[in-house]
Enzyme design. Structure first.
Site, mmCIF file in Angstrom:
data_model
loop_
_atom_site.group_PDB
_atom_site.id
_atom_site.type_symbol
_atom_site.label_atom_id
_atom_site.label_comp_id
_atom_site.label_asym_id
_atom_site.label_seq_id
_atom_site.Cartn_x
_atom_site.Cartn_y
_atom_site.Cartn_z
ATOM 1 N N HIS A 293 -1.892 -2.335 3.451
ATOM 2 C CA HIS A 293 -0.844 -2.450 2.428
ATOM 3 C C HIS A 293 0.540 -2.177 3.041
ATOM 4 O O HIS A 293 1.477 -2.971 2.865
ATOM 5 C CB HIS A 293 -1.145 -1.445 1.307
ATOM 6 C CG HIS A 293 -0.135 -1.402 0.205
ATOM 7 N ND1 HIS A 293 -0.330 -2.019 -1.013
ATOM 8 C CD2 HIS A 293 1.081 -0.810 0.134
ATOM 9 C CE1 HIS A 293 0.731 -1.811 -1.778
ATOM 10 N NE2 HIS A 293 1.607 -1.073 -1.112
ATOM 11 N N GLU A 294 0.671 -1.086 3.768
ATOM 12 C CA GLU A 294 1.992 -0.723 4.307
ATOM 13 C C GLU A 294 2.435 -1.704 5.396
ATOM 14 O O GLU A 294 3.608 -2.072 5.447
ATOM 15 C CB GLU A 294 1.991 0.721 4.840
ATOM 16 C CG GLU A 294 1.771 1.800 3.775
ATOM 17 C CD GLU A 294 2.741 1.742 2.594
ATOM 18 O OE1 GLU A 294 3.844 1.189 2.732
ATOM 19 O OE2 GLU A 294 2.375 2.248 1.516
ATOM 20 N N HIS B 185 3.838 -4.702 3.827
ATOM 21 C CA HIS B 185 5.257 -4.564 3.471
ATOM 22 C C HIS B 185 6.161 -4.905 4.654
ATOM 23 O O HIS B 185 7.203 -5.533 4.485
ATOM 24 C CB HIS B 185 5.569 -3.128 3.032
ATOM 25 C CG HIS B 185 5.184 -2.814 1.621
ATOM 26 N ND1 HIS B 185 5.448 -3.646 0.560
ATOM 27 C CD2 HIS B 185 4.575 -1.714 1.091
ATOM 28 C CE1 HIS B 185 5.016 -3.085 -0.558
ATOM 29 N NE2 HIS B 185 4.462 -1.911 -0.275
ATOM 30 N N HIS C 147 4.943 -5.795 -3.831
ATOM 31 C CA HIS C 147 3.768 -5.433 -4.619
ATOM 32 C C HIS C 147 3.271 -6.619 -5.441
ATOM 33 O O HIS C 147 4.041 -7.489 -5.824
ATOM 34 C CB HIS C 147 4.083 -4.237 -5.527
ATOM 35 C CG HIS C 147 4.125 -2.962 -4.755
ATOM 36 N ND1 HIS C 147 4.855 -1.869 -5.147
ATOM 37 C CD2 HIS C 147 3.520 -2.612 -3.592
ATOM 38 C CE1 HIS C 147 4.701 -0.904 -4.248
ATOM 39 N NE2 HIS C 147 3.896 -1.326 -3.297
ATOM 40 N N CYS C 148 1.972 -6.608 -5.689
ATOM 41 C CA CYS C 148 1.292 -7.728 -6.321
ATOM 42 C C CYS C 148 0.622 -7.235 -7.597
ATOM 43 O O CYS C 148 0.032 -6.152 -7.611
ATOM 44 C CB CYS C 148 0.235 -8.254 -5.350
ATOM 45 S SG CYS C 148 -0.528 -9.797 -5.841
ATOM 46 N N CYS D 276 -5.895 -8.197 -4.680
ATOM 47 C CA CYS D 276 -4.931 -8.157 -3.580
ATOM 48 C C CYS D 276 -4.661 -6.724 -3.136
ATOM 49 O O CYS D 276 -4.432 -5.828 -3.949
ATOM 50 C CB CYS D 276 -3.626 -8.808 -4.030
ATOM 51 S SG CYS D 276 -2.432 -8.988 -2.677
ATOM 52 N N CYS E 290 -4.411 -11.569 -1.731
ATOM 53 C CA CYS E 290 -4.607 -12.704 -2.634
ATOM 54 C C CYS E 290 -4.178 -13.980 -1.897
ATOM 55 O O CYS E 290 -3.545 -13.912 -0.838
ATOM 56 C CB CYS E 290 -3.800 -12.506 -3.919
ATOM 57 S SG CYS E 290 -2.015 -12.598 -3.669
HETATM 58 ZN ZN LIG Z 1 3.546 -0.509 -1.511
HETATM 59 ZN ZN LIG Z 2 -1.024 -10.531 -3.658
#
Ligand SMILES: [Zn+2]
Ligand SMILES: [Zn+2]
Length: 170
Positions: free
Chosen positions: A125-126, A129, A135-136, A141, A160
């Site tokens: 996740h990071e 970025h 963000h989703c 995702c 996703c």
């Molecule tokens: Zn985040």
């Molecule tokens: Zn996504």
């Protein structure tokens, strides 16, 4: 895609965690991984009132590391992180930048496999970025924001379709 993602441990990080981060970052971002020598947590990032470390201050600390062209840096700490306005965070990153940090503190659980899976998701996740992904809302995702560890458990470790496509354009 960068050629290399550097993992920067702060303090002593379980080698099993480092190895599983190497695996997941390689497979998610198709790059090589380099593990840097551990650094001490910067004491000026510590808030005695909150008994936590400031994530933005940690990020500023690692921006002083020399990194080559096309590199990303994921720092990993056992300590608890905060940003103003939140009780804690799992991590923070420069959107469309180089540097990211994750904390293992709030992801720990008695179930080692579950713990590792949480850490892997927050790392992906990071670093997502740092590739400019935001963000989703989708449930399928890894870029979905997790407010607590249960929400981390509920999301997948994959992107996703839209985010996967954006990532492949990088
Ligand atoms: Zn985040
Ligand atoms: Zn996504």
């Amino acid at each position: 895609m960068p050629d290399v993602i550097s993992i920067q441990p702060f303090g002593e990080i379980d080698p099993m965690i480092i190895r599983s981060l190497e695996d997941v970052l390689t497979s998610s971002f198709h790059c090589d991984i380099e593990v840097l020598s551990p650094l001490d947590m910067p004491l000026h990032a510590f808030s005695a009132r909150r008994n936590q470390f400031s994530a933005p201050t940690i990020l500023r600390r690692i921006t002083r590391l020399e990194v080559g062209e096309g590199r990303k840096v994921l720092s990993v700490t056992n300590d608890d992180l905060y940003v103003r306005g939140r009780n804690y965070i799992f991590g923070q990153a420069q959107v469309n930048g180089v540097y990211a940090v994750i904390s293992l503190y709030r992801l720990r659980t008695g179930d080692m496999l579950n713990f590792i899976e949480r850490v892997r998701k927050e790392a992906v996740h990071e670093i997502g970025h740092t590739f400019g992904l935001l963000h989703c809302d989708r449930h399928d995702c890894v870029m979905r924001f997790s407010e607590n560890a249960e929400e981390t458990d509920a999301k997948p470790i994959t992107f996703c379709d839209d985010h996967r496509m954006l990532l492949e354009e990088k």
